[in-house]
Motif scaffolding. Structure first.
Motif, short mmCIF file in Angstrom:
data_model
loop_
_atom_site.label_atom_id
_atom_site.label_comp_id
_atom_site.label_asym_id
_atom_site.label_seq_id
_atom_site.Cartn_x
_atom_site.Cartn_y
_atom_site.Cartn_z
N GLU A 1 -22.07 -4.19 3.80
CA GLU A 1 -22.38 -3.45 2.57
C GLU A 1 -21.17 -2.69 2.06
OE1 GLU A 1 -25.91 -1.08 2.98
OE2 GLU A 1 -27.08 -2.80 3.69
N VAL A 2 -20.41 -2.11 2.98
CA VAL A 2 -19.21 -1.37 2.57
C VAL A 2 -18.18 -2.33 1.97
CG1 VAL A 2 -17.22 -0.06 3.45
CG2 VAL A 2 -19.54 0.57 4.15
N LEU A 3 -17.98 -3.47 2.60
CA LEU A 3 -17.03 -4.45 2.06
C LEU A 3 -17.46 -4.92 0.67
CD1 LEU A 3 -16.23 -6.62 5.22
CD2 LEU A 3 -14.81 -4.84 4.16
N ARG A 4 -18.76 -5.19 0.51
CA ARG A 4 -19.26 -5.62 -0.80
C ARG A 4 -19.06 -4.52 -1.84
NH1 ARG A 4 -24.51 -6.30 0.03
NH2 ARG A 4 -24.31 -8.46 0.67
N ASP A 5 -19.37 -3.27 -1.47
CA ASP A 5 -19.21 -2.16 -2.41
C ASP A 5 -17.75 -2.03 -2.86
OD1 ASP A 5 -21.90 -1.61 -2.23
OD2 ASP A 5 -21.66 0.15 -0.95
N PHE A 6 -16.82 -2.09 -1.92
CA PHE A 6 -15.41 -2.00 -2.30
C PHE A 6 -14.99 -3.18 -3.16
CE2 PHE A 6 -14.79 1.13 1.21
CZ PHE A 6 -14.14 2.11 0.47
N ARG A 7 -15.48 -4.38 -2.82
CA ARG A 7 -15.13 -5.57 -3.62
C ARG A 7 -15.61 -5.41 -5.05
NH1 ARG A 7 -17.91 -9.84 -5.08
NH2 ARG A 7 -19.59 -9.60 -3.55
N LEU A 8 -16.85 -4.96 -5.21
CA LEU A 8 -17.40 -4.78 -6.55
C LEU A 8 -16.69 -3.66 -7.30
CD1 LEU A 8 -21.19 -5.28 -5.76
CD2 LEU A 8 -19.61 -6.91 -6.82
N ILE B 1 -7.93 -0.01 6.09
CA ILE B 1 -9.05 -0.27 6.99
C ILE B 1 -9.67 1.04 7.48
CG2 ILE B 1 -7.74 -0.48 9.14
CD1 ILE B 1 -9.65 -2.98 9.66
N SER B 2 -8.87 2.10 7.58
CA SER B 2 -9.40 3.39 8.00
C SER B 2 -10.42 3.92 6.98
CB SER B 2 -8.29 4.42 8.21
OG SER B 2 -7.56 4.61 7.01
N THR B 3 -10.18 3.65 5.71
CA THR B 3 -11.12 4.07 4.67
C THR B 3 -12.43 3.30 4.78
OG1 THR B 3 -9.28 4.62 3.19
CG2 THR B 3 -11.43 4.26 2.16
N ILE B 4 -12.32 2.02 5.06
CA ILE B 4 -13.51 1.19 5.22
C ILE B 4 -14.32 1.67 6.43
CG2 ILE B 4 -14.32 -1.13 5.86
CD1 ILE B 4 -11.96 -2.19 4.09
N ARG C 1 -23.36 -9.99 3.85
CA ARG C 1 -24.82 -9.91 3.98
C ARG C 1 -25.26 -9.46 5.37
NH1 ARG C 1 -26.62 -15.40 2.95
NH2 ARG C 1 -24.46 -16.02 2.86
N GLY C 2 -24.30 -9.18 6.24
CA GLY C 2 -24.62 -8.71 7.59
C GLY C 2 -25.12 -9.79 8.51
N GLN C 3 -24.88 -11.04 8.16
CA GLN C 3 -25.35 -12.16 8.98
C GLN C 3 -24.34 -12.56 10.04
OE1 GLN C 3 -26.22 -15.02 5.94
NE2 GLN C 3 -28.34 -14.30 5.74
N MET D 1 -33.63 -0.12 13.94
CA MET D 1 -32.37 -0.22 14.64
C MET D 1 -31.24 -0.39 13.61
SD MET D 1 -30.83 -3.14 17.26
CE MET D 1 -32.38 -3.90 17.42
N ILE D 2 -30.17 0.35 13.82
CA ILE D 2 -29.02 0.27 12.94
C ILE D 2 -28.13 -0.88 13.39
CG2 ILE D 2 -26.94 1.46 12.16
CD1 ILE D 2 -28.49 4.10 12.70
N LEU D 3 -27.81 -1.77 12.47
CA LEU D 3 -26.88 -2.86 12.76
C LEU D 3 -25.55 -2.57 12.08
CD1 LEU D 3 -29.18 -6.00 12.40
CD2 LEU D 3 -28.40 -4.88 14.50
N VAL D 4 -24.54 -2.37 12.88
CA VAL D 4 -23.22 -2.02 12.36
C VAL D 4 -22.71 -3.13 11.44
CG1 VAL D 4 -20.83 -1.49 12.98
CG2 VAL D 4 -22.71 -0.55 14.34
N ARG D 5 -22.98 -4.38 11.79
CA ARG D 5 -22.48 -5.48 10.96
C ARG D 5 -23.05 -5.42 9.54
NH1 ARG D 5 -26.06 -8.86 14.30
NH2 ARG D 5 -27.74 -9.55 12.94
N GLN D 6 -24.29 -4.94 9.40
CA GLN D 6 -24.87 -4.81 8.06
C GLN D 6 -24.17 -3.71 7.27
OE1 GLN D 6 -29.06 -4.31 8.96
NE2 GLN D 6 -29.46 -6.47 8.48
N GLU D 7 -23.89 -2.61 7.92
CA GLU D 7 -23.19 -1.51 7.24
C GLU D 7 -21.79 -1.93 6.85
OE1 GLU D 7 -24.93 1.06 6.21
OE2 GLU D 7 -26.60 0.11 7.25
N ILE D 8 -21.10 -2.63 7.73
CA ILE D 8 -19.75 -3.13 7.40
C ILE D 8 -19.82 -4.05 6.20
CG2 ILE D 8 -17.88 -4.64 8.20
CD1 ILE D 8 -18.32 -3.42 11.01
#
Length: 106
Positions: A10-17, A63-66, A42-44, A1-8
């Motif tokens: 990961e994307v936030l972490r990637d942009f931060r890094l 936010i549109s890019t995210i 961490r999608g928690q 099952m895909i959890l949108v919160r996990q993808e969000i």
């Protein structure tokens, strides 16, 4: 099952890094608790639209890019061959008919 919160997260972490910023820096600029941002990454935890907007601003990323990146990642996880922002060939052909209708000289 895909959890949108996990993808969000990961994307936030990637942009931060990519921006070379720490959790503490982004949390401070976004005026949210460091622990909460960590849990979002961490999608928690689910992030509200207000939190997402604050984090996006803190990262200097629209936010549109995210959200586009999140959508693209979900498309890949769903196994779609084509990303949703690409018009399928059969629909693109219909667009030509609508934009350039045949003219009749009757």
């Amino acid at each position: 099952m895909i959890l949108v919160r996990q993808e969000i997260g990961e994307v936030l972490r990637d942009f931060r890094l990519q921006k070379g910023r720490t959790l503490r820096q982004v949390a401070g600029r976004a005026s949210i608790a460091l622990g909460y941002l960590s849990e979002v990454e961490r999608g928690q935890k689910e992030a509200s639209s207000e939190i997402l907007a604050s984090v996006a601003e803190a990262l200097d990323v629209p936010i549109s890019t995210i959200m586009r990146e999140v959508g693209d990642r979900i498309s890949v996880l769903e196994g779609l061959q084509v990303f949703p922002d690409v018009v399928p060939d059969d629909l693109a052909a219909l667009g030509d008919e609508i934009i350039q209708p045949e003219l009749s000289l009757r």
